[in-house]
Design a protein around this motif. Structure first.
Motif, PDB file in Angstrom:
ATOM      1  N   ALA A  94       0.825  -1.211   0.000  1.00  0.00           N
ATOM      2  CA  ALA A  94       0.000   0.000   0.000  1.00  0.00           C
ATOM      3  C   ALA A  94       0.857   1.258   0.000  1.00  0.00           C
ATOM      4  O   ALA A  94       0.457   2.299  -0.535  1.00  0.00           O
ATOM      5  CB  ALA A  94      -0.931  -0.003   1.208  1.00  0.00           C
ATOM      6  N   MET A  95       2.048   1.175   0.589  1.00  0.00           N
ATOM      7  CA  MET A  95       2.964   2.322   0.561  1.00  0.00           C
ATOM      8  C   MET A  95       3.499   2.543  -0.845  1.00  0.00           C
ATOM      9  O   MET A  95       3.858   3.669  -1.204  1.00  0.00           O
ATOM     10  CB  MET A  95       4.120   2.095   1.534  1.00  0.00           C
ATOM     11  N   GLY A  96       3.572   1.454  -1.660  1.00  0.00           N
ATOM     12  CA  GLY A  96       4.023   1.631  -3.037  1.00  0.00           C
ATOM     13  C   GLY A  96       4.881   0.517  -3.594  1.00  0.00           C
ATOM     14  O   GLY A  96       5.259   0.567  -4.764  1.00  0.00           O
ATOM     15  N   ALA A  97       5.212  -0.501  -2.781  1.00  0.00           N
ATOM     16  CA  ALA A  97       5.998  -1.623  -3.301  1.00  0.00           C
ATOM     17  C   ALA A  97       5.218  -2.332  -4.408  1.00  0.00           C
ATOM     18  O   ALA A  97       3.986  -2.368  -4.395  1.00  0.00           O
ATOM     19  CB  ALA A  97       6.339  -2.598  -2.173  1.00  0.00           C
ATOM     20  N   VAL A 122      24.319  -4.111   0.367  1.00  0.00           N
ATOM     21  CA  VAL A 122      23.339  -4.213   1.456  1.00  0.00           C
ATOM     22  C   VAL A 122      23.398  -2.929   2.261  1.00  0.00           C
ATOM     23  O   VAL A 122      24.480  -2.479   2.654  1.00  0.00           O
ATOM     24  CB  VAL A 122      23.641  -5.418   2.370  1.00  0.00           C
ATOM     25  N   ILE A 123      22.222  -2.321   2.505  1.00  0.00           N
ATOM     26  CA  ILE A 123      22.153  -1.093   3.300  1.00  0.00           C
ATOM     27  C   ILE A 123      21.108  -1.275   4.394  1.00  0.00           C
ATOM     28  O   ILE A 123      20.005  -1.754   4.127  1.00  0.00           O
ATOM     29  CB  ILE A 123      21.789   0.128   2.424  1.00  0.00           C
ATOM     30  N   THR A 124      21.479  -0.905   5.629  1.00  0.00           N
ATOM     31  CA  THR A 124      20.497  -0.902   6.716  1.00  0.00           C
ATOM     32  C   THR A 124      20.205   0.548   7.102  1.00  0.00           C
ATOM     33  O   THR A 124      21.111   1.381   7.150  1.00  0.00           O
ATOM     34  CB  THR A 124      20.990  -1.699   7.941  1.00  0.00           C
ATOM     35  N   THR A 125      18.942   0.837   7.372  1.00  0.00           N
ATOM     36  CA  THR A 125      18.481   2.224   7.488  1.00  0.00           C
ATOM     37  C   THR A 125      18.343   2.678   8.934  1.00  0.00           C
ATOM     38  O   THR A 125      17.918   1.922   9.798  1.00  0.00           O
ATOM     39  CB  THR A 125      17.126   2.384   6.783  1.00  0.00           C
ATOM     40  N   ASP A 126      18.691   3.939   9.155  1.00  0.00           N
ATOM     41  CA  ASP A 126      18.575   4.561  10.474  1.00  0.00           C
ATOM     42  C   ASP A 126      17.394   5.524  10.489  1.00  0.00           C
ATOM     43  O   ASP A 126      16.810   5.836   9.442  1.00  0.00           O
ATOM     44  CB  ASP A 126      19.866   5.308  10.816  1.00  0.00           C
ATOM     45  N   LEU A 127      17.065   6.025  11.678  1.00  0.00           N
ATOM     46  CA  LEU A 127      15.869   6.856  11.840  1.00  0.00           C
ATOM     47  C   LEU A 127      15.914   8.145  11.038  1.00  0.00           C
ATOM     48  O   LEU A 127      14.896   8.617  10.554  1.00  0.00           O
ATOM     49  CB  LEU A 127      15.661   7.195  13.322  1.00  0.00           C
ATOM     50  N   ARG A 128      17.089   8.748  10.895  1.00  0.00           N
ATOM     51  CA  ARG A 128      17.173  10.056  10.265  1.00  0.00           C
ATOM     52  C   ARG A 128      17.258  10.006   8.745  1.00  0.00           C
ATOM     53  O   ARG A 128      17.449  11.029   8.098  1.00  0.00           O
ATOM     54  CB  ARG A 128      18.363  10.839  10.852  1.00  0.00           C
ATOM     55  N   LEU A 129      17.115   8.825   8.168  1.00  0.00           N
ATOM     56  CA  LEU A 129      17.202   8.713   6.710  1.00  0.00           C
ATOM     57  C   LEU A 129      16.023   9.381   6.017  1.00  0.00           C
ATOM     58  O   LEU A 129      16.193  10.092   5.024  1.00  0.00           O
ATOM     59  CB  LEU A 129      17.284   7.230   6.317  1.00  0.00           C
ATOM     60  N   ASN A 130      14.811   9.175   6.530  1.00  0.00           N
ATOM     61  CA  ASN A 130      13.632   9.772   5.898  1.00  0.00           C
ATOM     62  C   ASN A 130      12.437   9.696   6.835  1.00  0.00           C
ATOM     63  O   ASN A 130      12.537   9.159   7.943  1.00  0.00           O
ATOM     64  CB  ASN A 130      13.307   9.070   4.565  1.00  0.00           C
ATOM     65  N   GLN A 131      11.325  10.237   6.372  1.00  0.00           N
ATOM     66  CA  GLN A 131      10.051  10.154   7.088  1.00  0.00           C
ATOM     67  C   GLN A 131       9.097   9.314   6.243  1.00  0.00           C
ATOM     68  O   GLN A 131       8.681   9.743   5.166  1.00  0.00           O
ATOM     69  CB  GLN A 131       9.464  11.557   7.320  1.00  0.00           C
ATOM     70  N   PRO A 132       8.751   8.095   6.697  1.00  0.00           N
ATOM     71  CA  PRO A 132       7.883   7.237   5.877  1.00  0.00           C
ATOM     72  C   PRO A 132       6.535   7.876   5.577  1.00  0.00           C
ATOM     73  O   PRO A 132       5.964   8.584   6.407  1.00  0.00           O
ATOM     74  CB  PRO A 132       7.715   5.976   6.737  1.00  0.00           C
ATOM     75  N   ARG A 133       6.016   7.607   4.400  1.00  0.00           N
ATOM     76  CA  ARG A 133       4.726   8.140   3.969  1.00  0.00           C
ATOM     77  C   ARG A 133       3.581   7.318   4.562  1.00  0.00           C
ATOM     78  O   ARG A 133       3.771   6.169   4.963  1.00  0.00           O
ATOM     79  CB  ARG A 133       4.643   8.112   2.442  1.00  0.00           C
ATOM     80  N   TYR A 134       2.399   7.927   4.568  1.00  0.00           N
ATOM     81  CA  TYR A 134       1.195   7.195   4.939  1.00  0.00           C
ATOM     82  C   TYR A 134       0.585   6.581   3.685  1.00  0.00           C
ATOM     83  O   TYR A 134       0.610   7.181   2.608  1.00  0.00           O
ATOM     84  CB  TYR A 134       0.174   8.114   5.612  1.00  0.00           C
ATOM     85  N   ALA A 135       0.046   5.394   3.827  1.00  0.00           N
ATOM     86  CA  ALA A 135      -0.630   4.750   2.700  1.00  0.00           C
ATOM     87  C   ALA A 135      -1.988   5.406   2.483  1.00  0.00           C
ATOM     88  O   ALA A 135      -2.774   5.542   3.426  1.00  0.00           O
ATOM     89  CB  ALA A 135      -0.799   3.258   2.975  1.00  0.00           C
ATOM     90  N   THR A 136      -2.255   5.829   1.261  1.00  0.00           N
ATOM     91  CA  THR A 136      -3.546   6.449   0.952  1.00  0.00           C
ATOM     92  C   THR A 136      -4.592   5.360   0.713  1.00  0.00           C
ATOM     93  O   THR A 136      -4.258   4.204   0.421  1.00  0.00           O
ATOM     94  CB  THR A 136      -3.438   7.332  -0.304  1.00  0.00           C
ATOM     95  N   LEU A 137      -5.855   5.751   0.830  1.00  0.00           N
ATOM     96  CA  LEU A 137      -6.940   4.787   0.647  1.00  0.00           C
ATOM     97  C   LEU A 137      -6.916   4.140  -0.739  1.00  0.00           C
ATOM     98  O   LEU A 137      -7.054   2.912  -0.846  1.00  0.00           O
ATOM     99  CB  LEU A 137      -8.296   5.455   0.907  1.00  0.00           C
TER     100      LEU A 137
END
Length: 251
Positions: free
Chosen positions: A77-80, A175-190
């Protein structure tokens, strides 16, 4: 380039954790579950890379019981673009997860593997490093910035270390592992939530991938941390210093 993102189903971060009466683990029955917050950041970064025209497909992967499909649907739903569910009834520890991811990488041939730096249920922070070792791929952990150079087939990763920021230049695949300051995740739209219901989710089992998931760790006991003692009010600084020195023994 295809991006594979590993996501984990965990107890929601807002839920108060309760230990089972027999101390074999934490209570998960009738408890709200959700996607691991660090995994949300990994999905978001993959989507941003694709939106920038640097990737053609984002594949979300989750492992565990049937309910993990709900977590995959959140990622879709986020876009994958599609999902992969490796169904397993027994608990999966970091090395087993890394072995499964290695097997899936050999099937899917992604150019980049993204994971959250750790899961909030066990805080292991091991899977990304293990799968990089198994694949013999370069790794960038705790990423706070990711920049891909498509022409050179390289990725530059800023990672947070004790002394500040470290910048790595990695050859793809990586291989990359993500930290908190990388981005702000989006909300899934209806509309995207509705579209996610029709996106494909491929099923695997560890046996089908020829992966032995026999646990290499044993949980002996899970206990709650000791309860904090109630504070006391003191009448003067001298009394505070006396108690810190003679009772707490911290000065």
């Amino acid at each position: 380039m295809k991006i594979m993102v590993a996501i984990k189903r965990v107890v929601d971060y807002a839920v108060k954790i309760r230990v089972k009466p027999d101390r074999t683990g934490v209570e998960t029955q009738n408890v709200k579950m959700s996607m691991n917050p660090f995994c949300e950041i990994a999905i978001e970064e993959a989507l941003r890379i694709k939106e920038a025209g640097l990737a053609s497909e984002v594949v979300a992967v989750s492992m565990g019981p049937v309910q993990c499909v709900d977590t995959l649907r959140t990622g879709l739903a986020m876009g994958a673009d599609r999902g992969i569910h490796v169904e397993a009834t027994a608990p999966l520890y970091p090395l087993s997860v890394a072995k499964i991811l290695k097997a899936l990488v050999e099937v899917e041939k992604p150019g980049l593997l993204l994971l959250g730096k750790q899961a909030i249920d066990d805080d292991c922070n091991q899977t990304g490093q293990m799968v990089a070792g198994l694949l013999n791929w370069p790794q960038g952990t705790f990423a706070s910035k990711v920049v891909i150079d498509k022409e050179k087939q390289e990725v530059t990763v800023d990672r947070e270390v004790d002394g500040g920021l470290e910048t790595l230049c990695l050859d793809l695949p990586a291989v990359i592992t993500t930290d908190l300051r990388l981005n702000q995740p989006r909300y899934a739209t209806l509309p995207n939530i509705m579209k996610a219901k029709s996106k494909p989710i491929k099923k695997f089992t560890p046996q089908k991938l020829n992966v032995n998931v026999k646990p290499d760790l044993e949980v002996v006991e899970v206990t709650e941390p000791p309860k904090r003692k109630a504070g006391i009010l003191l009448s003067s600084v001298d009394e505070l210093i006396d108690k810190l020195k003679n009772e707490a023994h911290v000065i």
